[in-house]
Design a protein around this motif. Sequence first.
Motif, PDB file in Angstrom:
ATOM      1  N   ILE A  43     -41.501  41.497  70.558  1.00 39.66           N
ATOM      2  CA  ILE A  43     -42.907  41.388  70.252  1.00 39.66           C
ATOM      3  C   ILE A  43     -42.931  41.334  68.638  1.00 39.66           C
ATOM      4  CG2 ILE A  43     -45.215  42.408  70.763  1.00 39.66           C
ATOM      5  CD1 ILE A  43     -43.900  41.288  73.185  1.00 39.66           C
ATOM      6  N   ILE A  44     -43.368  40.263  68.302  1.00 39.42           N
ATOM      7  CA  ILE A  44     -43.737  40.474  66.696  1.00 39.42           C
ATOM      8  C   ILE A  44     -45.136  41.074  66.447  1.00 39.42           C
ATOM      9  CG2 ILE A  44     -44.057  39.183  64.572  1.00 39.42           C
ATOM     10  CD1 ILE A  44     -41.400  39.093  65.931  1.00 39.42           C
ATOM     11  N   SER A  45     -45.551  41.976  65.659  1.00 37.96           N
ATOM     12  CA  SER A  45     -46.799  42.594  65.433  1.00 37.96           C
ATOM     13  C   SER A  45     -46.991  42.673  64.104  1.00 37.96           C
ATOM     14  CB  SER A  45     -46.586  44.157  66.152  1.00 37.96           C
ATOM     15  OG  SER A  45     -47.775  44.601  66.071  1.00 37.96           O
ATOM     16  N   GLU A  46     -47.845  42.022  63.531  1.00 35.70           N
ATOM     17  CA  GLU A  46     -48.094  41.843  62.173  1.00 35.70           C
ATOM     18  C   GLU A  46     -49.257  41.998  61.616  1.00 35.70           C
ATOM     19  OE1 GLU A  46     -45.624  41.321  59.712  1.00 35.70           O
ATOM     20  OE2 GLU A  46     -43.932  40.962  60.972  1.00 35.70           O
ATOM     21  N   ASN A  47     -49.566  42.563  60.418  1.00 33.32           N
ATOM     22  CA  ASN A  47     -50.893  42.488  59.879  1.00 33.32           C
ATOM     23  C   ASN A  47     -50.841  41.298  58.853  1.00 33.32           C
ATOM     24  OD1 ASN A  47     -51.726  44.939  60.768  1.00 33.32           O
ATOM     25  ND2 ASN A  47     -50.465  46.244  59.511  1.00 33.32           N
ATOM     26  N   VAL A  48     -51.789  40.403  58.824  1.00 34.03           N
ATOM     27  CA  VAL A  48     -51.966  39.332  57.936  1.00 34.03           C
ATOM     28  C   VAL A  48     -53.165  39.116  57.503  1.00 34.03           C
ATOM     29  CG1 VAL A  48     -49.798  38.194  59.233  1.00 34.03           C
ATOM     30  CG2 VAL A  48     -52.113  37.673  59.993  1.00 34.03           C
ATOM     31  N   SER A  49     -53.306  38.656  56.132  1.00 33.71           N
ATOM     32  CA  SER A  49     -54.493  38.118  55.592  1.00 33.71           C
ATOM     33  C   SER A  49     -54.969  36.849  56.656  1.00 33.71           C
ATOM     34  CB  SER A  49     -54.444  37.720  54.120  1.00 33.71           C
ATOM     35  OG  SER A  49     -53.697  36.413  54.201  1.00 33.71           O
ATOM     36  N   LEU A  50     -56.329  36.515  56.318  1.00 32.92           N
ATOM     37  CA  LEU A  50     -56.726  35.149  57.012  1.00 32.92           C
ATOM     38  C   LEU A  50     -55.816  33.711  56.660  1.00 32.92           C
ATOM     39  CD1 LEU A  50     -59.140  34.543  58.842  1.00 32.92           C
ATOM     40  CD2 LEU A  50     -60.254  33.747  56.822  1.00 32.92           C
ATOM     41  N   LEU A 101     -46.387  36.722  69.946  1.00 30.62           N
ATOM     42  CA  LEU A 101     -46.770  37.298  68.657  1.00 30.62           C
ATOM     43  C   LEU A 101     -48.100  37.828  68.680  1.00 30.62           C
ATOM     44  CD1 LEU A 101     -46.031  36.496  65.604  1.00 30.62           C
ATOM     45  CD2 LEU A 101     -47.242  34.337  66.025  1.00 30.62           C
ATOM     46  N   ARG A 102     -48.149  38.948  68.113  1.00 32.13           N
ATOM     47  CA  ARG A 102     -49.488  39.873  67.815  1.00 32.13           C
ATOM     48  C   ARG A 102     -49.918  39.837  66.537  1.00 32.13           C
ATOM     49  NH1 ARG A 102     -47.644  44.668  72.016  1.00 32.13           N
ATOM     50  NH2 ARG A 102     -47.464  43.342  73.843  1.00 32.13           N
ATOM     51  N   LEU A 103     -50.995  39.185  66.145  1.00 32.31           N
ATOM     52  CA  LEU A 103     -51.446  39.200  64.799  1.00 32.31           C
ATOM     53  C   LEU A 103     -52.876  40.048  64.388  1.00 32.31           C
ATOM     54  CD1 LEU A 103     -50.906  35.437  63.910  1.00 32.31           C
ATOM     55  CD2 LEU A 103     -49.159  37.281  63.506  1.00 32.31           C
ATOM     56  N   THR A 104     -52.872  40.795  63.777  1.00 37.07           N
ATOM     57  CA  THR A 104     -53.978  41.461  63.219  1.00 37.07           C
ATOM     58  C   THR A 104     -54.666  40.848  62.183  1.00 37.07           C
ATOM     59  OG1 THR A 104     -53.283  43.758  64.354  1.00 37.07           O
ATOM     60  CG2 THR A 104     -55.440  43.623  62.838  1.00 37.07           C
ATOM     61  N   VAL A 105     -55.497  40.115  62.101  1.00 36.65           N
ATOM     62  CA  VAL A 105     -56.006  39.442  60.899  1.00 36.65           C
ATOM     63  C   VAL A 105     -57.152  40.252  60.240  1.00 36.65           C
ATOM     64  CG1 VAL A 105     -56.705  37.113  60.256  1.00 36.65           C
ATOM     65  CG2 VAL A 105     -55.405  37.162  62.164  1.00 36.65           C
ATOM     66  N   PHE A 106     -56.684  40.299  58.938  1.00 36.34           N
ATOM     67  CA  PHE A 106     -57.507  40.920  57.912  1.00 36.34           C
ATOM     68  C   PHE A 106     -58.634  39.855  57.310  1.00 36.34           C
ATOM     69  CE2 PHE A 106     -54.774  44.064  59.157  1.00 36.34           C
ATOM     70  CZ  PHE A 106     -55.471  45.326  58.504  1.00 36.34           C
ATOM     71  N   PRO A 107     -59.776  40.293  57.059  1.00 31.16           N
ATOM     72  CA  PRO A 107     -60.784  39.237  56.681  1.00 31.16           C
ATOM     73  C   PRO A 107     -60.749  39.004  54.874  1.00 31.16           C
ATOM     74  CG  PRO A 107     -61.867  40.949  57.157  1.00 31.16           C
ATOM     75  CD  PRO A 107     -60.549  41.310  57.551  1.00 31.16           C
ATOM     76  N   VAL A 108     -59.598  38.466  54.604  1.00 33.05           N
ATOM     77  CA  VAL A 108     -59.598  38.143  53.265  1.00 33.05           C
ATOM     78  C   VAL A 108     -58.460  37.103  52.987  1.00 33.05           C
ATOM     79  CG1 VAL A 108     -57.597  39.884  53.031  1.00 33.05           C
ATOM     80  CG2 VAL A 108     -58.798  39.324  50.840  1.00 33.05           C
ATOM     81  N   VAL A 109     -58.965  36.154  51.947  1.00 34.48           N
ATOM     82  CA  VAL A 109     -57.926  34.939  51.776  1.00 34.48           C
ATOM     83  C   VAL A 109     -57.456  35.343  50.440  1.00 34.48           C
ATOM     84  CG1 VAL A 109     -58.092  32.550  51.208  1.00 34.48           C
ATOM     85  CG2 VAL A 109     -59.612  33.297  52.889  1.00 34.48           C
ATOM     86  N   LEU A 110     -56.141  35.378  50.349  1.00 29.71           N
ATOM     87  CA  LEU A 110     -55.458  35.668  48.992  1.00 29.71           C
ATOM     88  C   LEU A 110     -55.117  34.635  48.137  1.00 29.71           C
ATOM     89  CD1 LEU A 110     -53.094  38.653  50.424  1.00 29.71           C
ATOM     90  CD2 LEU A 110     -55.388  38.817  49.208  1.00 29.71           C
TER      91      LEU A 110
END
Length: 199
Positions: free
Chosen positions: A5-12, A151-160
């Motif tokens: 299980i891939i668990s990641e914090n990612v930007s938008l 794949l589990r993605l927590t998507v943060f509401p920011v575009v870098l």
Amino acid sequence: MGKIIISENVSLDGVVQDPTGEEGFRLGGWYLQMGDNDREAWAKLLLAEALDAEALLLGRRSDEWFATRWLSRTGEWADRLNSLPKYVVSATLREPKWSNSTAFKGRVLKGNGDVVGEVSKLKQELDGDIVVYASSRLVHTLMEHDLVDELRLTVFPVVLGAGERLFGETSDKKPLRLVHARTVGDGLAFLTYQPVQDA
């Protein structure tokens, strides 16, 4: 049989680089911009994931980063993370930093049979979720060799607009299907994907 299980914090836009701003990346610290409601809901989500995990799989840098932050903490989440068995992939590491860790010898590069073989064997030996936090180079290798089950993605509401992204180049397309989506807190999205077999 274990599931990777891939668990990641990612930007938008898919950036995973320097979420806490400690690496010197000019756009780092994006993870820290979440509000209290988001932080509380995110922590509950990751606690539940940790309670369901059988083991953690990490790269060397992630092992060092997590050990520095979690070994001194207490509480349900810290106790669970610190007690879980951990498997750390590294060509140079002899003694992992985080508690209950075993080192896998090998480089996390495309085509490295050592890592692929060790992870494949681990999946055979364990039952339950083997969760991968951070460790973007390891994630690339696991995706490239079709070893990821979810794949589990927590998507943060920011575009870098710049920075290291979760997915680099692959030798072929990797079709996924969305199996779950929900809002976490006020502004985070939690997305769960599984690979499409024989697509």
